[in-house]
Design a protein around this motif. Structure first.
Motif, PDB file in Angstrom:
ATOM      1  N   HIS A  86      -2.512  45.252-104.219  1.00 43.98           N
ATOM      2  CA  HIS A  86      -2.059  43.935-104.669  1.00 43.98           C
ATOM      3  C   HIS A  86      -0.797  43.520-103.925  1.00 43.98           C
ATOM      4  O   HIS A  86      -0.683  42.382-103.449  1.00 43.98           O
ATOM      5  CB  HIS A  86      -1.794  43.976-106.174  1.00 43.98           C
ATOM      6  CG  HIS A  86      -0.956  42.845-106.674  1.00 43.98           C
ATOM      7  ND1 HIS A  86      -1.432  41.554-106.809  1.00 43.98           N
ATOM      8  CD2 HIS A  86       0.350  42.808-107.045  1.00 43.98           C
ATOM      9  CE1 HIS A  86      -0.457  40.775-107.255  1.00 43.98           C
ATOM     10  NE2 HIS A  86       0.629  41.500-107.414  1.00 43.98           N
ATOM     11  N   THR A  87       0.153  44.432-103.806  1.00 46.40           N
ATOM     12  CA  THR A  87       1.421  44.125-103.141  1.00 46.40           C
ATOM     13  C   THR A  87       1.207  43.700-101.694  1.00 46.40           C
ATOM     14  O   THR A  87       1.774  42.699-101.233  1.00 46.40           O
ATOM     15  CB  THR A  87       2.356  45.341-103.200  1.00 46.40           C
ATOM     16  OG1 THR A  87       2.726  45.583-104.560  1.00 46.40           O
ATOM     17  CG2 THR A  87       3.610  45.117-102.366  1.00 46.40           C
ATOM     18  N   LEU A  88       0.392  44.440-100.965  1.00 44.08           N
ATOM     19  CA  LEU A  88       0.173  44.111 -99.557  1.00 44.08           C
ATOM     20  C   LEU A  88      -0.576  42.796 -99.414  1.00 44.08           C
ATOM     21  O   LEU A  88      -0.338  42.040 -98.458  1.00 44.08           O
ATOM     22  CB  LEU A  88      -0.582  45.246 -98.863  1.00 44.08           C
ATOM     23  CG  LEU A  88       0.124  46.612 -98.896  1.00 44.08           C
ATOM     24  CD1 LEU A  88      -0.556  47.596 -97.958  1.00 44.08           C
ATOM     25  CD2 LEU A  88       1.598  46.486 -98.542  1.00 44.08           C
ATOM     26  N   ALA A  89      -1.448  42.493-100.368  1.00 34.36           N
ATOM     27  CA  ALA A  89      -2.125  41.195-100.347  1.00 34.36           C
ATOM     28  C   ALA A  89      -1.125  40.065-100.572  1.00 34.36           C
ATOM     29  O   ALA A  89      -1.210  39.008 -99.934  1.00 34.36           O
ATOM     30  CB  ALA A  89      -3.213  41.156-101.405  1.00 34.36           C
ATOM     31  N   VAL A  90      -0.163  40.279-101.462  1.00 33.45           N
ATOM     32  CA  VAL A  90       0.861  39.270-101.723  1.00 33.45           C
ATOM     33  C   VAL A  90       1.713  39.046-100.478  1.00 33.45           C
ATOM     34  O   VAL A  90       2.038  37.909-100.115  1.00 33.45           O
ATOM     35  CB  VAL A  90       1.748  39.681-102.920  1.00 33.45           C
ATOM     36  CG1 VAL A  90       2.910  38.700-103.097  1.00 33.45           C
ATOM     37  CG2 VAL A  90       0.920  39.734-104.201  1.00 33.45           C
ATOM     38  N   VAL A  91       2.084  40.121 -99.794  1.00 35.40           N
ATOM     39  CA  VAL A  91       2.881  39.991 -98.569  1.00 35.40           C
ATOM     40  C   VAL A  91       2.143  39.125 -97.550  1.00 35.40           C
ATOM     41  O   VAL A  91       2.724  38.216 -96.942  1.00 35.40           O
ATOM     42  CB  VAL A  91       3.196  41.380 -97.979  1.00 35.40           C
ATOM     43  CG1 VAL A  91       3.888  41.229 -96.619  1.00 35.40           C
ATOM     44  CG2 VAL A  91       4.080  42.181 -98.919  1.00 35.40           C
ATOM     45  N   ASP A  92       0.850  39.388 -97.353  1.00 42.01           N
ATOM     46  CA  ASP A  92       0.070  38.617 -96.385  1.00 42.01           C
ATOM     47  C   ASP A  92      -0.040  37.148 -96.768  1.00 42.01           C
ATOM     48  O   ASP A  92      -0.139  36.273 -95.901  1.00 42.01           O
ATOM     49  CB  ASP A  92      -1.339  39.205 -96.260  1.00 42.01           C
ATOM     50  CG  ASP A  92      -1.397  40.397 -95.316  1.00 42.01           C
ATOM     51  OD1 ASP A  92      -0.384  40.680 -94.653  1.00 42.01           O
ATOM     52  OD2 ASP A  92      -2.454  41.050 -95.249  1.00 42.01           O
ATOM     53  N   LYS A  93      -0.022  36.851 -98.068  1.00 41.84           N
ATOM     54  CA  LYS A  93      -0.216  35.471 -98.534  1.00 41.84           C
ATOM     55  C   LYS A  93       1.051  34.622 -98.435  1.00 41.84           C
ATOM     56  O   LYS A  93       0.980  33.401 -98.522  1.00 41.84           O
ATOM     57  CB  LYS A  93      -0.712  35.470 -99.984  1.00 41.84           C
ATOM     58  CG  LYS A  93      -2.160  35.903-100.146  1.00 41.84           C
ATOM     59  CD  LYS A  93      -2.551  35.959-101.612  1.00 41.84           C
ATOM     60  CE  LYS A  93      -2.557  34.597-102.270  1.00 41.84           C
ATOM     61  NZ  LYS A  93      -3.003  34.646-103.674  1.00 41.84           N
ATOM     62  N   THR A  94       2.195  35.255 -98.279  1.00 37.94           N
ATOM     63  CA  THR A  94       3.444  34.497 -98.208  1.00 37.94           C
ATOM     64  C   THR A  94       3.715  34.054 -96.775  1.00 37.94           C
ATOM     65  O   THR A  94       3.310  34.719 -95.823  1.00 37.94           O
ATOM     66  CB  THR A  94       4.638  35.330 -98.706  1.00 37.94           C
ATOM     67  OG1 THR A  94       4.669  36.567 -97.992  1.00 37.94           O
ATOM     68  CG2 THR A  94       4.522  35.613-100.188  1.00 37.94           C
ATOM     69  N   PRO A  95       4.421  32.941 -96.588  1.00 35.43           N
ATOM     70  CA  PRO A  95       4.821  32.509 -95.234  1.00 35.43           C
ATOM     71  C   PRO A  95       5.739  33.556 -94.591  1.00 35.43           C
ATOM     72  O   PRO A  95       6.397  34.331 -95.296  1.00 35.43           O
ATOM     73  CB  PRO A  95       5.569  31.196 -95.490  1.00 35.43           C
ATOM     74  CG  PRO A  95       5.087  30.726 -96.827  1.00 35.43           C
ATOM     75  CD  PRO A  95       4.819  31.971 -97.622  1.00 35.43           C
ATOM     76  N   PRO A  96       5.798  33.597 -93.249  1.00 36.28           N
ATOM     77  CA  PRO A  96       6.577  34.622 -92.550  1.00 36.28           C
ATOM     78  C   PRO A  96       8.077  34.383 -92.571  1.00 36.28           C
ATOM     79  O   PRO A  96       8.724  34.219 -91.538  1.00 36.28           O
ATOM     80  CB  PRO A  96       6.014  34.566 -91.132  1.00 36.28           C
ATOM     81  CG  PRO A  96       5.557  33.154 -90.970  1.00 36.28           C
ATOM     82  CD  PRO A  96       5.032  32.747 -92.316  1.00 36.28           C
ATOM     83  N   ASP A  97       8.638  34.365 -93.767  1.00 31.92           N
ATOM     84  CA  ASP A  97      10.083  34.256 -93.975  1.00 31.92           C
ATOM     85  C   ASP A  97      10.572  35.627 -94.433  1.00 31.92           C
ATOM     86  O   ASP A  97       9.997  36.217 -95.364  1.00 31.92           O
ATOM     87  CB  ASP A  97      10.364  33.187 -95.040  1.00 31.92           C
ATOM     88  CG  ASP A  97      11.821  33.154 -95.452  1.00 31.92           C
ATOM     89  OD1 ASP A  97      12.581  32.404 -94.825  1.00 31.92           O
ATOM     90  OD2 ASP A  97      12.187  33.880 -96.400  1.00 31.92           O
ATOM     91  N   LEU A  98      11.624  36.162 -93.810  1.00 35.24           N
ATOM     92  CA  LEU A  98      12.025  37.539 -94.089  1.00 35.24           C
ATOM     93  C   LEU A  98      12.373  37.764 -95.547  1.00 35.24           C
ATOM     94  O   LEU A  98      11.912  38.731 -96.168  1.00 35.24           O
ATOM     95  CB  LEU A  98      13.206  37.944 -93.193  1.00 35.24           C
ATOM     96  CG  LEU A  98      13.723  39.374 -93.425  1.00 35.24           C
ATOM     97  CD1 LEU A  98      12.624  40.400 -93.172  1.00 35.24           C
ATOM     98  CD2 LEU A  98      14.938  39.660 -92.547  1.00 35.24           C
ATOM     99  N   VAL A  99      13.196  36.899 -96.133  1.00 33.78           N
ATOM    100  CA  VAL A  99      13.585  37.076 -97.539  1.00 33.78           C
ATOM    101  C   VAL A  99      12.357  37.025 -98.438  1.00 33.78           C
ATOM    102  O   VAL A  99      12.186  37.861 -99.340  1.00 33.78           O
ATOM    103  CB  VAL A  99      14.609  36.004 -97.958  1.00 33.78           C
ATOM    104  CG1 VAL A  99      14.761  35.961 -99.476  1.00 33.78           C
ATOM    105  CG2 VAL A  99      15.964  36.291 -97.304  1.00 33.78           C
ATOM    106  N   LEU A 100      11.476  36.087 -98.192  1.00 35.14           N
ATOM    107  CA  LEU A 100      10.280  35.938 -99.011  1.00 35.14           C
ATOM    108  C   LEU A 100       9.348  37.139 -98.850  1.00 35.14           C
ATOM    109  O   LEU A 100       8.801  37.656 -99.836  1.00 35.14           O
ATOM    110  CB  LEU A 100       9.559  34.645 -98.631  1.00 35.14           C
ATOM    111  CG  LEU A 100       8.381  34.206 -99.500  1.00 35.14           C
ATOM    112  CD1 LEU A 100       8.769  34.164-100.968  1.00 35.14           C
ATOM    113  CD2 LEU A 100       7.868  32.859 -99.029  1.00 35.14           C
ATOM    114  N   ARG A 101       9.183  37.618 -97.622  1.00 36.52           N
ATOM    115  CA  ARG A 101       8.307  38.765 -97.393  1.00 36.52           C
ATOM    116  C   ARG A 101       8.904  40.040 -97.996  1.00 36.52           C
ATOM    117  O   ARG A 101       8.176  40.882 -98.534  1.00 36.52           O
ATOM    118  CB  ARG A 101       8.057  38.934 -95.889  1.00 36.52           C
ATOM    119  CG  ARG A 101       7.100  37.861 -95.290  1.00 36.52           C
ATOM    120  CD  ARG A 101       5.690  38.371 -95.294  1.00 36.52           C
ATOM    121  NE  ARG A 101       4.702  37.369 -94.948  1.00 36.52           N
ATOM    122  CZ  ARG A 101       4.204  37.160 -93.718  1.00 36.52           C
ATOM    123  NH1 ARG A 101       4.664  37.875 -92.695  1.00 36.52           N
ATOM    124  NH2 ARG A 101       3.260  36.275 -93.521  1.00 36.52           N
TER     125      ARG A 101
END
Length: 497
Positions: free
Chosen positions: A278-293
């Motif tokens: 689940h966590t890795l799926a969430v990372v992939d779904k977020t825009p490539p912003d460092l704080v957000l990732r």
């Protein structure tokens, strides 16, 4: 001193057997004029200059950017002399490692002397030895796709380790034995994870096993270098590929053990989703912003410590509270900047707040959500949306609809109120004047009370705020010195603090 013509011919002969003919290479590379001018300056000094590493790889992939990497047989001091009077700016900060940086007409260039680079057994700092030929320099590089070079201005393409074929086959392979490559610089194991993600490569046979065998060597690499490589991985196009590699090889255990801990064992009775997947799926779904990732990567790390089983299934009560603290500790250990740590901590802490929406949100709840998120509001909403990885279509639609409704509520309130500047009706000066008290904790307490009133009730007139403040003060045995109608003694019109 520049090498003799005999030395130049010898180097050319050594490289000749590895030259690959690529028609139209100059057009394919699309190098800026500054790069060709630089090459002529080196040739006039009888020095070699090669475009190398990621610059060659990216040019072949059609995504060359404004930063170029070069390798040369000139020593750093000679490189600086060649650049002097031509470059717009010159930096010597990497000279100890053979690198002189410069910019010309908007192009940033790093020119590094041919070298070999290894980490002694227990040393955190690489030991650099200069080399005299390009083949030795390419041999010490991390992966074959980064071990290609183009001699300038001749446009000879050197590929001694088959990097072009590996790039076409999407294969990640080391020029030498992978165990030796990773032992020489353990950070290359983390770089492997990044290239698996950013270039969508597949590990060559033996590479994964070599990382498993050498992963303990990462302990000699500084936290700052690990941090920088992790950050590059996280903002790649599909970070999950590299993150899976870190977990499967055990490398994550060496610098972020909280990540593999998310692979919670499945419970056949109280079924729950695999938190790591689940966590890795969430990372992939977020825009490539460092704080957000980073927040996506760490948003559920409190779950293993808060997991409990009950009649209704598994629960992770207050995992966001525990996770926020754990995220702060881990990012601090990796030497992330304070502002990054604080932003990630806040996002982890707040990421469950949205789910109270199913009980209905009052205007005051919306104000509080916006106030608590502050400038991170957009990132928080993006994280919440990405956090929905359910395979239940009805549940997914419900969560998306609720977020749409919340964002619409925020938009509507913003049209009526300045939600970006939620302030009480009275400032600190007005509070002190009305109560007749000096600066101190009591002023802050009164200010926070009025802020809560503002959040709960919206904007109120100053007269009402004074009446509320007077009532609050009398409950504490204080008698206001000013009038609710006129404010403090004299004017009650103090400027905003």
């Amino acid at each position: 001193m520049a090498k003799s013509r005999k030395g130049v011919r010898r180097e050319a002969a050594e490289a000749e057997g590895h030259v690959v003919i690529i028609p139209g290479l100059q057009d394919l590379l699309g190098l800026p004029r500054a790069a060709l001018e630089l090459a002529e300056r080196f040739r006039s000094r009888r020095r070699s200059l090669y475009l190398v590493g990621g610059s060659v790889r990216d040019a072949l992939l059609g995504r060359l950017h404004g930063d170029l990497d070069f390798a040369t047989d000139a020593r750093p001091e000679e490189t600086a002399e060649i650049l002097r009077g031509w470059a717009d700016s010159i930096w010597h900060t990497g000279a100890a490692f053979g690198t002189i940086s410069a910019s010309k007409d908007g192009t940033r260039m790093e020119i590094t002397t041919f070298r070999k680079e290894v980490y002694p057994e227990q040393d955190r700092h690489p030991h650099v030895t200069f080399a005299d030929d390009i083949l030795t320099d390419l041999e010490r590089r991390d992966f074959t796709v980064n071990a290609m070079a183009v001699r300038l201005p001749e446009m000879d393409f050197l590929d001694p380790f088959g990097g072009l074929a590996d790039l076409a086959r999407k294969l990640l392979r080391t020029p030498l034995d992978p165990a030796r490559t990773f032992a020489e610089d353990p950070l290359r194991m983390l770089r492997a994870a990044r290239f698996l993600s950013s270039l969508e490569l597949t590990p060559a046979p033996g590479l994964t096993e070599a990382v498993r065998a050498e992963r303990k060597r990462l302990a000699i690499v500084s936290a700052e270098r690990i941090r920088d490589e992790l950050s590059r991985l996280l903002v790649s196009e599909r970070p999950s590929r590299g993150l899976w590699f870190l977990v499967e090889t055990g490398l994550a255990e060496e610098f972020m053990p909280e990540l593999p801990s998310l692979a919670l064992e499945q419970d056949p009775v109280h079924r729950h989703k695999d938190v790591l997947r689940h966590t890795l799926a969430v990372v992939d779904k977020t825009p490539p912003d460092l704080v957000l990732r980073l927040a996506a990567l760490l948003h559920d790390i409190g779950k293993p410590k808060t997991r409990a089983f009950g009649p209704e299934g598994v629960s992770f009560h207050h995992h966001e509270v525990v996770g926020a603290r754990m995220a702060e500790e881990r990012l601090r250990a990796l030497r992330y900047p304070t502002e990054v740590i604080e932003d990630v901590r806040k996002l982890v802490f707040l990421h469950m707040r949205f789910h109270t929406f199913r009980f209905g949100w009052s205007d005051s709840a919306v104000r509080r959500y916006v106030r608590d998120a502050g400038p991170l509001l957009e990132k928080l909403n993006l994280l919440v949306r990405a956090d929905c990885t359910t395979r239940n279509p009805a549940r997914a639609r419900e969560l998306a609809r609720n977020m749409d409704l919340l964002e619409e509520r925020i938009r509507q309130l913003k049209e009526k109120e300045d939600l970006a500047r939620l302030r009480p009706a009275l400032n600190g000066h007005e509070i002190m004047a009305f109560l007749g008290i000096p600066p101190g904790p009591l002023v802050g307490e009164a200010w926070r009370m009025l802020l809560e009133v503002r959040i709960e009730r919206g904007e109120i007139p100053k007269e009402e705020a004074y009446r509320i403040l007077a009532e609050w003060a009398r409950e504490r045995g204080l008698e206001p010195k000013g009038s609710p109608d006129t404010g403090g003694e004299g004017s009650g019109k103090a400027e905003d603090s």
